[in-house]
Scaffold this motif. Sequence first.
Motif, PDB file in Angstrom:
ATOM      1  N   ALA B 184      62.367 -86.418 -32.641  1.00 41.21           N
ATOM      2  CA  ALA B 184      61.095 -85.701 -32.481  1.00 41.21           C
ATOM      3  C   ALA B 184      60.881 -84.716 -33.624  1.00 41.21           C
ATOM      4  CB  ALA B 184      61.091 -84.964 -31.155  1.00 41.21           C
ATOM      5  N   LYS B 185      59.607 -84.478 -33.929  1.00 41.51           N
ATOM      6  CA  LYS B 185      59.280 -83.536 -35.003  1.00 41.51           C
ATOM      7  C   LYS B 185      58.713 -82.255 -34.400  1.00 41.51           C
ATOM      8  CE  LYS B 185      58.242 -87.042 -38.431  1.00 41.51           C
ATOM      9  NZ  LYS B 185      57.201 -87.773 -39.140  1.00 41.51           N
ATOM     10  N   PRO B 186      59.138 -81.103 -34.926  1.00 39.06           N
ATOM     11  CA  PRO B 186      58.539 -79.856 -34.430  1.00 39.06           C
ATOM     12  C   PRO B 186      57.058 -79.815 -34.799  1.00 39.06           C
ATOM     13  CG  PRO B 186      60.434 -79.433 -35.870  1.00 39.06           C
ATOM     14  CD  PRO B 186      60.123 -80.880 -35.981  1.00 39.06           C
ATOM     15  N   VAL B 187      56.225 -79.344 -33.898  1.00 44.94           N
ATOM     16  CA  VAL B 187      54.797 -79.200 -34.192  1.00 44.94           C
ATOM     17  C   VAL B 187      54.387 -77.764 -33.945  1.00 44.94           C
ATOM     18  CG1 VAL B 187      54.172 -81.573 -33.656  1.00 44.94           C
ATOM     19  CG2 VAL B 187      54.138 -79.876 -31.856  1.00 44.94           C
ATOM     20  N   SER B 188      53.321 -77.373 -34.602  1.00 42.95           N
ATOM     21  CA  SER B 188      52.853 -76.007 -34.438  1.00 42.95           C
ATOM     22  C   SER B 188      51.614 -75.988 -33.556  1.00 42.95           C
ATOM     23  CB  SER B 188      52.516 -75.421 -35.806  1.00 42.95           C
ATOM     24  OG  SER B 188      51.772 -74.243 -35.643  1.00 42.95           O
ATOM     25  N   PRO B 189      51.730 -75.415 -32.346  1.00 46.89           N
ATOM     26  CA  PRO B 189      50.529 -75.320 -31.499  1.00 46.89           C
ATOM     27  C   PRO B 189      49.418 -74.525 -32.172  1.00 46.89           C
ATOM     28  CG  PRO B 189      52.510 -74.819 -30.230  1.00 46.89           C
ATOM     29  CD  PRO B 189      52.911 -74.875 -31.684  1.00 46.89           C
ATOM     30  N   ALA B 190      49.810 -73.626 -33.117  1.00 47.84           N
ATOM     31  CA  ALA B 190      48.783 -72.809 -33.778  1.00 47.84           C
ATOM     32  C   ALA B 190      47.821 -73.687 -34.569  1.00 47.84           C
ATOM     33  CB  ALA B 190      49.450 -71.807 -34.697  1.00 47.84           C
ATOM     34  N   LYS B 191      48.351 -74.757 -35.170  1.00 49.70           N
ATOM     35  CA  LYS B 191      47.497 -75.647 -35.968  1.00 49.70           C
ATOM     36  C   LYS B 191      46.438 -76.307 -35.106  1.00 49.70           C
ATOM     37  CE  LYS B 191      50.129 -77.088 -39.992  1.00 49.70           C
ATOM     38  NZ  LYS B 191      50.867 -78.164 -40.621  1.00 49.70           N
ATOM     39  N   GLU B 192      46.788 -76.540 -33.860  1.00 45.76           N
ATOM     40  CA  GLU B 192      45.846 -77.180 -32.950  1.00 45.76           C
ATOM     41  C   GLU B 192      44.955 -76.157 -32.254  1.00 45.76           C
ATOM     42  OE1 GLU B 192      45.978 -80.586 -32.351  1.00 45.76           O
ATOM     43  OE2 GLU B 192      47.575 -80.832 -33.820  1.00 45.76           O
ATOM     44  N   ALA B 193      45.141 -74.880 -32.592  1.00 49.57           N
ATOM     45  CA  ALA B 193      44.386 -73.781 -31.970  1.00 49.57           C
ATOM     46  C   ALA B 193      44.547 -73.780 -30.463  1.00 49.57           C
ATOM     47  CB  ALA B 193      42.911 -73.884 -32.350  1.00 49.57           C
ATOM     48  N   LEU B 194      45.759 -74.035 -30.019  1.00 47.83           N
ATOM     49  CA  LEU B 194      45.997 -74.062 -28.581  1.00 47.83           C
ATOM     50  C   LEU B 194      46.261 -72.647 -28.070  1.00 47.83           C
ATOM     51  CD1 LEU B 194      48.218 -77.266 -28.416  1.00 47.83           C
ATOM     52  CD2 LEU B 194      45.820 -77.023 -27.819  1.00 47.83           C
ATOM     53  N   PRO B 195      45.886 -72.389 -26.828  1.00 47.18           N
ATOM     54  CA  PRO B 195      45.981 -71.023 -26.328  1.00 47.18           C
ATOM     55  C   PRO B 195      47.413 -70.511 -26.211  1.00 47.18           C
ATOM     56  CG  PRO B 195      45.274 -72.537 -24.596  1.00 47.18           C
ATOM     57  CD  PRO B 195      45.254 -73.289 -25.878  1.00 47.18           C
ATOM     58  N   PHE B 196      48.388 -71.417 -26.148  1.00 53.78           N
ATOM     59  CA  PHE B 196      49.764 -70.960 -25.993  1.00 53.78           C
ATOM     60  C   PHE B 196      50.478 -70.873 -27.339  1.00 53.78           C
ATOM     61  CE2 PHE B 196      49.129 -75.384 -24.827  1.00 53.78           C
ATOM     62  CZ  PHE B 196      49.876 -76.033 -25.780  1.00 53.78           C
ATOM     63  N   ALA B 197      49.700 -70.915 -28.424  1.00 57.45           N
ATOM     64  CA  ALA B 197      50.292 -70.856 -29.766  1.00 57.45           C
ATOM     65  C   ALA B 197      51.117 -69.576 -29.917  1.00 57.45           C
ATOM     66  CB  ALA B 197      49.186 -70.886 -30.804  1.00 57.45           C
ATOM     67  N   GLY B 198      52.255 -69.689 -30.581  1.00 55.88           N
ATOM     68  CA  GLY B 198      53.073 -68.518 -30.842  1.00 55.88           C
ATOM     69  C   GLY B 198      54.096 -68.235 -29.775  1.00 55.88           C
ATOM     70  N   ARG B 199      53.906 -68.796 -28.579  1.00 52.58           N
ATOM     71  CA  ARG B 199      54.850 -68.502 -27.504  1.00 52.58           C
ATOM     72  C   ARG B 199      55.709 -69.708 -27.166  1.00 52.58           C
ATOM     73  NH1 ARG B 199      50.341 -66.556 -24.845  1.00 52.58           N
ATOM     74  NH2 ARG B 199      50.542 -68.144 -23.246  1.00 52.58           N
TER      75      ARG B 199
END
Lengths: 165, 432
Positions: B184-199
């Motif tokens: 699996a590859k790490p993904v950044s929720p921030a790139k998807e502008a998801l509300p749980f980005a950063g946590r």
Amino acid sequence: VDERARAIEAVYRERYARFRDVLISLTGSRELGADAVQETFAQALRDRHAFRGEGSLEAWIWRIAVRTAGRQRRAQSASGGSHDVSTNGTVVPAPAWSDLDPDLAHAVRSLAPRQRLMIFLHYFADLSYAQLADVCAVSEGTVAATLSQARSALVDILRAKEFQR
Amino acid sequence: MTSEFDRRTTGEGDLDRRFRAVRSDDTSDLDWDDVSGRADEASTRGYLRSAGRRQARPWRPFHLGWGLVVAAALLVGSGFGFGLGSRETSSGSATTNVVGFGFLPAKGWTVVQSGTVGPTGGARAIAANVPLHPDDEVGDVPYATLESLPARGILISATFTTRGDPTADMRFPDRKLPLRLVGAKPVSPAKEALPFAGRVAAYRLRAAVGGYNVDANAYFGTVPDSEAMALAQRQLSRLVVASERVTIAARPSIVPANQRVTIFGSVENGQAGELVTVEGKDCGATPAFFREVASATTGEGGSWSTEYMPRINTTLRAVWKGTASAQIMVRQRPHIALVRLPSKRFRVQVAGKAQFWRKRVLIQRFERRLGTWKIVRSVLLTESGGYPGSGEAVSWAEFRARIPSGSLVRAVLPRRAARPCYLAGYSKLLQT
């Protein structure tokens, strides 16, 4: 038909055009947008008993609508849909009303996803800051700040476009 | 000199006007019957909303009886037999010789499965070691749960779509079950502008398994240590992927006039060179039976794809070695043309495999000031003919209308006139 189903139908009949405008803007396609509206209300109707009465019924349906549009857009994007255009490194569908105001469509596509969503919900769905906060699960302050930044960005882009002419 | 306040105020007023100009108040597409039909159809297909809700709680010994009820509901309701994997699978890992999508139940894990594989979405399965938030929809990413995911929380979400679309398939490498998180590859929720980005820490794994593309995302409440990864891996190993004999999907599922639809799918044995026949049943055709409309040969991995122009609402299915797939519906918009003639006259015509004679078409003019479409007049299609050899009927009418020059006009066939074999349709915009 129970009371809640009737309430959902009333929202559908009263706000159909607003839902359709937002969803064709989010999906970038009239076909997908219209389909997303039908899917949204079908899901709302199916899951109506899950609505717990916290907040308004319409805001709950809007949340389903936004998720449905995202799902359809991702499916379209995965299939290499023709509307995929990259701006700022992200894949953004061209609004289906691009033919009516190409400059505005271009400007909207340069916004961040959340800004774009709030702009559509504010201008097409006439949602207030409180309703936007409810739909996007953020505070009213965040809504105000996001919309302000989005408007400012749009105005700057549109003015730059006019200046180029 | 213009102040910042003036600049912004003026600009924003202009924005308001421009957005209103592209809005539309046209509600000719409004169709509550279609909404009700879709809701009913989804229920009967086994969306398992209620079963999913009941199951959305951690498995504990004193919930055993309740868990059995839920498992039975899943077995009966899903139509895929999800859950059989535990009997068919050795060593706790899933293989493709079962029919179903989802995660096998395990102690301390909530598992939910929903949806069917279709053109605009896929089946989704979720496994979490925390209770799912009641605001989450079964068929969607569980945003509410992810927003409140505790540090030790793990949530695995997997979607399943039919293989056969070359563009999508190339992103899904062939893998065997059980899937391995190390790939699996790490993904950044921030790139998807998801509300749980950063946590939330997220990892994505794509795999082609048994004729399906599996897109699995593992979310952790914090950066996972080896213990958390091992826990997630154990649950990922319980992933079951369906093995229907032949699958079919269509994209798009709503077809504008004169456009082709791509039909694709895969066969169970995954071999190239297999012949798959696509059969279609046109709306309104009598007698109503399936006839062959296209065929395709499978490529590497058993996936196949072909194109088809339905021209009317059509039910499709794929047949391979005498076995038919599930049926899918492709819905069609009629072809509508609006043409300007001399002396303020216009001609509107509607073509399709169904007859539109004596149906009414709305002529609309775009009101720039209000940003809405206004009905100029309603036109009855009084003439009718056909295109030789095409099997299509064309109905038309000529009319006179006083429309200010420079206006944008269009013709609309509302849903009520187009049904039951077509969706509502629009002509191209015409500038007078």
